[in-house]
Design a protein around this motif. Structure first.
Motif, mmCIF file in Angstrom:
data_model
loop_
_atom_site.group_PDB
_atom_site.id
_atom_site.type_symbol
_atom_site.label_atom_id
_atom_site.label_comp_id
_atom_site.label_asym_id
_atom_site.label_seq_id
_atom_site.Cartn_x
_atom_site.Cartn_y
_atom_site.Cartn_z
ATOM 1 N N GLU A 111 34.981 67.471 52.326
ATOM 2 C CA GLU A 111 36.065 66.700 51.709
ATOM 3 C C GLU A 111 36.176 65.296 52.288
ATOM 4 O OE1 GLU A 111 36.404 69.720 52.965
ATOM 5 O OE2 GLU A 111 36.910 71.019 51.273
ATOM 6 N N LEU A 112 35.716 65.119 53.511
ATOM 7 C CA LEU A 112 35.875 63.829 54.195
ATOM 8 C C LEU A 112 34.558 63.096 54.407
ATOM 9 C CD1 LEU A 112 38.481 64.845 56.930
ATOM 10 C CD2 LEU A 112 38.915 63.752 54.724
ATOM 11 N N THR A 113 33.437 63.699 54.016
ATOM 12 C CA THR A 113 32.128 63.093 54.271
ATOM 13 C C THR A 113 31.338 63.090 52.979
ATOM 14 O OG1 THR A 113 32.249 64.208 56.425
ATOM 15 C CG2 THR A 113 30.217 63.031 55.897
ATOM 16 N N ILE A 114 31.151 61.895 52.400
ATOM 17 C CA ILE A 114 30.591 61.773 51.056
ATOM 18 C C ILE A 114 29.280 61.006 51.104
ATOM 19 C CG2 ILE A 114 30.983 60.855 48.733
ATOM 20 C CD1 ILE A 114 34.020 61.124 49.364
ATOM 21 N N LEU A 115 28.247 61.592 50.511
ATOM 22 C CA LEU A 115 26.976 60.906 50.306
ATOM 23 C C LEU A 115 26.895 60.560 48.829
ATOM 24 C CD1 LEU A 115 24.532 63.153 52.388
ATOM 25 C CD2 LEU A 115 25.937 61.232 53.146
ATOM 26 N N ASP A 116 26.904 59.282 48.521
ATOM 27 C CA ASP A 116 26.932 58.806 47.141
ATOM 28 C C ASP A 116 25.602 58.135 46.823
ATOM 29 O OD1 ASP A 116 27.414 56.925 44.855
ATOM 30 O OD2 ASP A 116 29.438 57.750 44.983
ATOM 31 N N GLY A 117 24.901 58.691 45.818
ATOM 32 C CA GLY A 117 23.568 58.187 45.498
ATOM 33 C C GLY A 117 23.536 57.130 44.422
ATOM 34 N N SER A 118 24.665 56.503 44.118
ATOM 35 C CA SER A 118 24.725 55.581 42.987
ATOM 36 C C SER A 118 24.217 54.181 43.297
ATOM 37 C CB SER A 118 26.168 55.480 42.475
ATOM 38 O OG SER A 118 27.026 54.937 43.464
ATOM 39 N N SER A 119 23.955 53.864 44.561
ATOM 40 C CA SER A 119 23.588 52.493 44.894
ATOM 41 C C SER A 119 22.216 52.114 44.359
ATOM 42 C CB SER A 119 23.642 52.280 46.412
ATOM 43 O OG SER A 119 22.759 53.169 47.067
ATOM 44 N N THR A 120 21.277 53.047 44.363
ATOM 45 C CA THR A 120 19.948 52.810 43.790
ATOM 46 C C THR A 120 19.500 54.079 43.069
ATOM 47 O OG1 THR A 120 18.844 53.539 45.816
ATOM 48 C CG2 THR A 120 19.282 51.169 45.595
ATOM 49 N N PRO A 121 18.601 53.963 42.086
ATOM 50 C CA PRO A 121 18.103 55.169 41.418
ATOM 51 C C PRO A 121 17.404 56.087 42.414
ATOM 52 C CG PRO A 121 17.557 53.215 40.144
ATOM 53 C CD PRO A 121 18.065 52.724 41.477
ATOM 54 N N GLY A 122 17.673 57.365 42.290
ATOM 55 C CA GLY A 122 17.044 58.328 43.175
ATOM 56 C C GLY A 122 17.999 59.427 43.556
ATOM 57 N N ALA A 123 17.452 60.513 44.076
ATOM 58 C CA ALA A 123 18.287 61.597 44.574
ATOM 59 C C ALA A 123 19.142 61.102 45.726
ATOM 60 C CB ALA A 123 17.404 62.752 45.032
ATOM 61 N N ALA A 124 20.331 61.642 45.839
ATOM 62 C CA ALA A 124 21.167 61.269 46.979
ATOM 63 C C ALA A 124 20.498 61.687 48.285
ATOM 64 C CB ALA A 124 22.546 61.912 46.846
ATOM 65 N N VAL A 125 19.880 62.885 48.288
ATOM 66 C CA VAL A 125 19.146 63.364 49.461
ATOM 67 C C VAL A 125 17.839 63.977 48.988
ATOM 68 C CG1 VAL A 125 19.162 64.841 51.507
ATOM 69 C CG2 VAL A 125 21.318 63.904 50.636
ATOM 70 N N HIS A 126 16.713 63.578 49.582
ATOM 71 C CA HIS A 126 15.403 64.110 49.215
ATOM 72 C C HIS A 126 14.645 64.440 50.494
ATOM 73 C CE1 HIS A 126 11.477 63.573 46.646
ATOM 74 N NE2 HIS A 126 11.525 64.723 47.294
ATOM 75 N N PHE A 127 14.473 65.746 50.761
ATOM 76 C CA PHE A 127 13.653 66.216 51.866
ATOM 77 C C PHE A 127 12.380 66.799 51.262
ATOM 78 C CE2 PHE A 127 16.981 67.319 55.394
ATOM 79 C CZ PHE A 127 17.422 66.000 55.375
ATOM 80 N N GLU A 128 11.228 66.300 51.675
ATOM 81 C CA GLU A 128 9.964 66.720 51.071
ATOM 82 C C GLU A 128 9.058 67.362 52.110
ATOM 83 O OE1 GLU A 128 6.275 64.815 48.434
ATOM 84 O OE2 GLU A 128 8.019 63.590 48.957
ATOM 85 N N ALA A 129 8.535 68.556 51.781
ATOM 86 C CA ALA A 129 7.567 69.272 52.625
ATOM 87 C C ALA A 129 8.094 69.447 54.044
ATOM 88 C CB ALA A 129 6.230 68.537 52.628
ATOM 89 N N VAL A 130 9.300 70.005 54.150
ATOM 90 C CA VAL A 130 9.930 70.178 55.456
ATOM 91 C C VAL A 130 10.009 71.661 55.817
ATOM 92 C CG1 VAL A 130 11.267 68.066 55.262
ATOM 93 C CG2 VAL A 130 12.256 70.211 54.439
#
Length: 377
Positions: free
Chosen positions: A77-96
């Motif tokens: 509720e108090l910690t927001i990750l907003d992906g609207s600044s640039t095109p792309g997923a808000a969070v992308h972890f690959e091959a982890v």
């Protein structure tokens, strides 16, 4: 016998490995160990933790081949990750491997092939997040999950995609079957299939989730091309021309202990034959209630083939205010089965209120009589 001195040497030699993980603190004002979440992720090593303080972060975070724990300090509720600044997923972890994303509101991942979270690898954990208002023209608006691990305790609200409005779960045969547990899916939408979830290939366990008001032409809540078990979930008010759960050819999951109620326009369950192959889910101990088009559609989805299914008002405590606990006299509560099958708890929630007035229940004989015209073709 190993001497005490040898044990001490072994213990000391292991200490650097035990204590080597680093915690990177990130604050909204740019202070801390790194100025941004992305900078902390870039500086991290396998096994590190990025601890994010309360605030709104306009970032699109990308991490390759490093399994870290990305966790909030103050909760979603108090910690927001907003992906609207640039095109792309808000969070992308690959091959982890051994990666965790916990305790965020993740929103506004949009544009083309973008999502809230895209993650693939081994031993993944997505838990206690709110994923909302994420959109993609591919699969998995809120979450695209490929690999093994858990999706647990999240809220998926108002996400959109072509398939899997809230989530696409794709298992690729790694060490552990992925599980989707104790999540809430509300008002998610898919243009084709899987208003809440699209389950694709191999096996997955879906249990103890709540699905409310999700929509898609097929699979208003779940579109299933896979699944080992769909059990003890509560479905309410999902909209579809097909089934609240739609099964595609070659799937034979266990569908046990679910409440599927109030499906708008469509069926509770639907089987989709492809290329001469028909799904045959094993449907046991489910309560089907007040679904607009009826209980089932197409050969393979007939609950009369399996024991313990019935049609009766589940007697939720207060569904209009979001309370899906069961009244004390609910037929879905343990020991209350209308035909005395030992099904145990049916649905995602236990008893939570005193007995309430009972709507007219339908006998199993009457229920079977409905399996004629209009329920299949």
């Amino acid at each position: 016998m190993v001497s005490r001195q040898v044990l001490i040497v072994l213990f000391i030699s292991l200490m650097p490995a035990i204590s080597s993980a680093t915690t990177w603190n990130v604050f909204e004002d740019g202070s801390g160990d790194a100025p941004t979440i992305q900078a902390a992720a870039d500086s991290s090593a396998q096994g590190d933790t990025v601890l994010v303080a309360a605030g709104t972060y306009y970032e699109n975070i990308y991490l390759l081949e490093k399994g870290i724990t990305l966790v909030s300090e103050a909760g979603p509720e108090l910690t927001i990750l907003d992906g609207s600044s640039t095109p792309g997923a808000a969070v992308h972890f690959e091959a982890v491997e051994n990666a965790t994303i916990e305790g965020f509101t993740i929103q506004n991942g949009s544009e083309d092939y973008d999502h809230g979270i895209v993650i693939d690898g081994h031993d993944l954990s997505i838990k206690n997040n709110i994923l909302t208002n994420n959109h993609t023209i591919s699969g998995g608006g809120g979450l695209s999950f490929v690999g093994s691990g858990t999706v647990e305790g999240n809220y998926f609200v108002s996400n959109e995609a072509i398939s899997g409005g809230a989530a696409l779960i794709f298992y690729t045969g790694h060490d552990a079957i992925p599980s989707v547990r104790n999540n809430v899916f509300i008002n998610n939408r898919a243009e084709l299939e899987g208003g809440a979830i699209f389950l694709n290939l191999d096996e997955v366990v879906v249990e103890n989730n709540l699905f409310i008001n999700n929509s898609a032409p097929e699979g208003g809540a779940i579109y299933c091309k896979s699944a080992y078990a769909i059990r003890q979930n509560t479905f309410y008010g999902n909209r579809t021309e097909g089934g609240a759960i739609s099964f595609r050819a070659a799937t034979q999951p266990f569908v046990e202990g679910n409440i599927i109620a109030g499906t708008i326009d469509g069926f509770a369950v639907k089987c989709i034959a492809v290329g001469g192959y028909t799904p045959e889910p094993q449907i046991r101990c489910n309560d089907f209630w007040d679904n607009d088009a009826g209980i089932w559609y197409e050969y393979g989805c007939n609950p009369a083939w399996w024991p313990g299914n019935f049609e009766a008002d589940p007697l939720f405590c207060d569904p209009e205010d979001g309370d899906f606990h069961l009244a004390g006299n609910s037929p879905c509560a343990p020991g209350n089965h209308p035909y005395e099958y030992a099904c145990g708890l049916i649905g995602a929630f236990e008893m939570g209120c005193v007995p309430v007035p009972v709507s007219q229940s339908m006998s199993w004989g009457s229920l079977k009589s409905l399996y004629g015209g209009g329920k299949k073709r």
